[in-house]
Design a protein around this motif. Structure first.
Motif, mmCIF file in Angstrom:
data_model
loop_
_atom_site.group_PDB
_atom_site.id
_atom_site.type_symbol
_atom_site.label_atom_id
_atom_site.label_comp_id
_atom_site.label_asym_id
_atom_site.label_seq_id
_atom_site.Cartn_x
_atom_site.Cartn_y
_atom_site.Cartn_z
ATOM 1 N N ARG A 1 0.831 -1.217 0.000
ATOM 2 C CA ARG A 1 0.000 0.000 0.000
ATOM 3 C C ARG A 1 0.858 1.256 0.000
ATOM 4 O O ARG A 1 0.553 2.231 -0.703
ATOM 5 N N ILE A 2 1.930 1.248 0.773
ATOM 6 C CA ILE A 2 2.840 2.403 0.801
ATOM 7 C C ILE A 2 3.475 2.602 -0.567
ATOM 8 O O ILE A 2 3.550 3.728 -1.077
ATOM 9 N N GLN A 3 3.904 1.510 -1.190
ATOM 10 C CA GLN A 3 4.499 1.607 -2.524
ATOM 11 C C GLN A 3 3.485 2.132 -3.537
ATOM 12 O O GLN A 3 3.830 2.942 -4.402
ATOM 13 N N ASP A 4 2.236 1.676 -3.439
ATOM 14 C CA ASP A 4 1.181 2.160 -4.344
ATOM 15 C C ASP A 4 0.936 3.652 -4.165
ATOM 16 O O ASP A 4 0.770 4.389 -5.135
ATOM 17 N N ARG A 5 0.884 4.103 -2.906
ATOM 18 C CA ARG A 5 0.674 5.543 -2.647
ATOM 19 C C ARG A 5 1.818 6.369 -3.229
ATOM 20 O O ARG A 5 1.583 7.402 -3.869
ATOM 21 N N LEU A 6 3.024 5.915 -3.035
ATOM 22 C CA LEU A 6 4.183 6.622 -3.577
ATOM 23 C C LEU A 6 4.139 6.651 -5.098
ATOM 24 O O LEU A 6 4.336 7.700 -5.716
ATOM 25 N N GLN A 7 3.860 5.502 -5.698
ATOM 26 C CA GLN A 7 3.808 5.434 -7.158
ATOM 27 C C GLN A 7 2.722 6.341 -7.717
ATOM 28 O O GLN A 7 2.945 7.059 -8.688
ATOM 29 N N GLN A 8 1.552 6.351 -7.102
ATOM 30 C CA GLN A 8 0.486 7.217 -7.601
ATOM 31 C C GLN A 8 0.842 8.687 -7.409
ATOM 32 O O GLN A 8 0.622 9.495 -8.305
ATOM 33 N N ARG B 1 -6.403 6.341 -19.578
ATOM 34 C CA ARG B 1 -6.364 4.891 -19.376
ATOM 35 C C ARG B 1 -7.592 4.426 -18.591
ATOM 36 O O ARG B 1 -8.250 3.456 -18.954
ATOM 37 N N TYR B 2 -7.929 5.152 -17.518
ATOM 38 C CA TYR B 2 -9.102 4.770 -16.732
ATOM 39 C C TYR B 2 -10.390 4.928 -17.539
ATOM 40 O O TYR B 2 -11.316 4.127 -17.402
ATOM 41 N N ALA B 3 -10.461 5.950 -18.370
ATOM 42 C CA ALA B 3 -11.654 6.159 -19.202
ATOM 43 C C ALA B 3 -11.797 5.048 -20.233
ATOM 44 O O ALA B 3 -12.891 4.506 -20.436
ATOM 45 N N VAL B 4 -10.689 4.683 -20.887
ATOM 46 C CA VAL B 4 -10.750 3.669 -21.946
ATOM 47 C C VAL B 4 -10.884 2.260 -21.371
ATOM 48 O O VAL B 4 -11.713 1.476 -21.819
ATOM 49 N N TYR B 5 -10.064 1.924 -20.381
ATOM 50 C CA TYR B 5 -10.067 0.560 -19.853
ATOM 51 C C TYR B 5 -11.289 0.255 -19.001
ATOM 52 O O TYR B 5 -11.819 -0.847 -19.041
ATOM 53 N N PHE B 6 -11.715 1.234 -18.192
ATOM 54 C CA PHE B 6 -12.752 0.966 -17.203
ATOM 55 C C PHE B 6 -13.987 1.840 -17.341
ATOM 56 O O PHE B 6 -14.892 1.760 -16.515
ATOM 57 N N LEU C 1 -11.753 7.044 -11.472
ATOM 58 C CA LEU C 1 -10.921 6.104 -10.719
ATOM 59 C C LEU C 1 -9.621 6.747 -10.250
ATOM 60 O O LEU C 1 -9.034 6.299 -9.275
ATOM 61 N N ILE C 2 -9.200 7.795 -10.939
ATOM 62 C CA ILE C 2 -7.993 8.504 -10.520
ATOM 63 C C ILE C 2 -8.136 9.000 -9.076
ATOM 64 O O ILE C 2 -7.153 9.136 -8.363
ATOM 65 N N ASN C 3 -9.379 9.236 -8.645
ATOM 66 C CA ASN C 3 -9.644 9.738 -7.294
ATOM 67 C C ASN C 3 -9.955 8.635 -6.285
ATOM 68 O O ASN C 3 -9.987 8.910 -5.081
ATOM 69 N N THR C 4 -10.198 7.409 -6.750
ATOM 70 C CA THR C 4 -10.654 6.359 -5.835
ATOM 71 C C THR C 4 -9.777 5.113 -5.817
ATOM 72 O O THR C 4 -10.004 4.232 -4.991
ATOM 73 N N THR C 5 -8.796 5.036 -6.699
ATOM 74 C CA THR C 5 -7.984 3.824 -6.811
ATOM 75 C C THR C 5 -7.332 3.442 -5.490
ATOM 76 O O THR C 5 -7.392 2.283 -5.082
ATOM 77 N N LEU C 6 -6.702 4.391 -4.820
ATOM 78 C CA LEU C 6 -6.030 4.050 -3.565
ATOM 79 C C LEU C 6 -7.007 3.570 -2.502
ATOM 80 O O LEU C 6 -6.710 2.632 -1.756
ATOM 81 N N ALA C 7 -8.167 4.181 -2.437
ATOM 82 C CA ALA C 7 -9.178 3.722 -1.476
ATOM 83 C C ALA C 7 -9.618 2.302 -1.814
ATOM 84 O O ALA C 7 -9.814 1.475 -0.911
ATOM 85 N N ASN C 8 -9.736 2.008 -3.116
ATOM 86 C CA ASN C 8 -10.104 0.656 -3.528
ATOM 87 C C ASN C 8 -9.012 -0.340 -3.141
ATOM 88 O O ASN C 8 -9.303 -1.446 -2.672
#
Length: 137
Positions: free
Chosen positions: A58-65, A81-86, A91-98
């Motif tokens: 989770r720490i690595q994900d937060r840093l990467q984002q 990417r989020y618009a096309v894939y999903f 999702l740019i605002n909710t990915t870390l919470a997910n």
């Protein structure tokens, strides 16, 4: 046995690909390294991951984002990417919470489902040996 080990999901539209990559030290046996990877897969399938391991991820994900959103081009690429894939640029605002909702049990369940012996492809690349140079005359 290894100089570098990495792994992760190659996120794309449709079916994704999980990759485990190892840059071996010279002289190591590829079969032995491959066996260690499979043993780790089995450990995750049986025992899951620890809370400490999950927190490290989770720490690595937060840093990467955070790093990926520091410039306009990267933010635009992520939104696209989020618009096309999903079909959801938000999702740019909710990915870390997910990601924070993922549990060790989820990881164990998914590992059991997708890290099976018949669901893998192994690619081994070996650099050519350096050509012997003729002695100078």
């Amino acid at each position: 046995m290894a100089l570098q080990v990495a792994g992760g999901i190659d996120m794309r539209r449709g079916t994704a690909l999980f990759q485990a990559l190892v840059l071996m030290k010279p002289g190591q046996d590829a079969a032995a390294v491959e066996k260690l990877i499979y043993e780790e897969f089995e450990r995750v399938k049986t025992d899951g991951v620890t809370t400490a391991e999950l927190e490290k991820i989770r720490i690595q994900d937060r840093l990467q984002q955070a790093q990926s959103l520091t410039n306009t081009m990267s933010r635009a690429s992520t939104l696209g990417r989020y618009a096309v894939y999903f079909h959801d640029p938000n999702l740019i605002n909710t990915t870390l919470a997910n990601y924070n909702e993922v549990t060790p049990a989820d990881i164990r369940r998914v590992a059991r489902q997708y890290l099976g012996e018949t669901q893998r492809t192994v690619v081994l690349t070996t650099p050519k040996a350096e050509a012997q140079q003729a002695p100078a005359r």
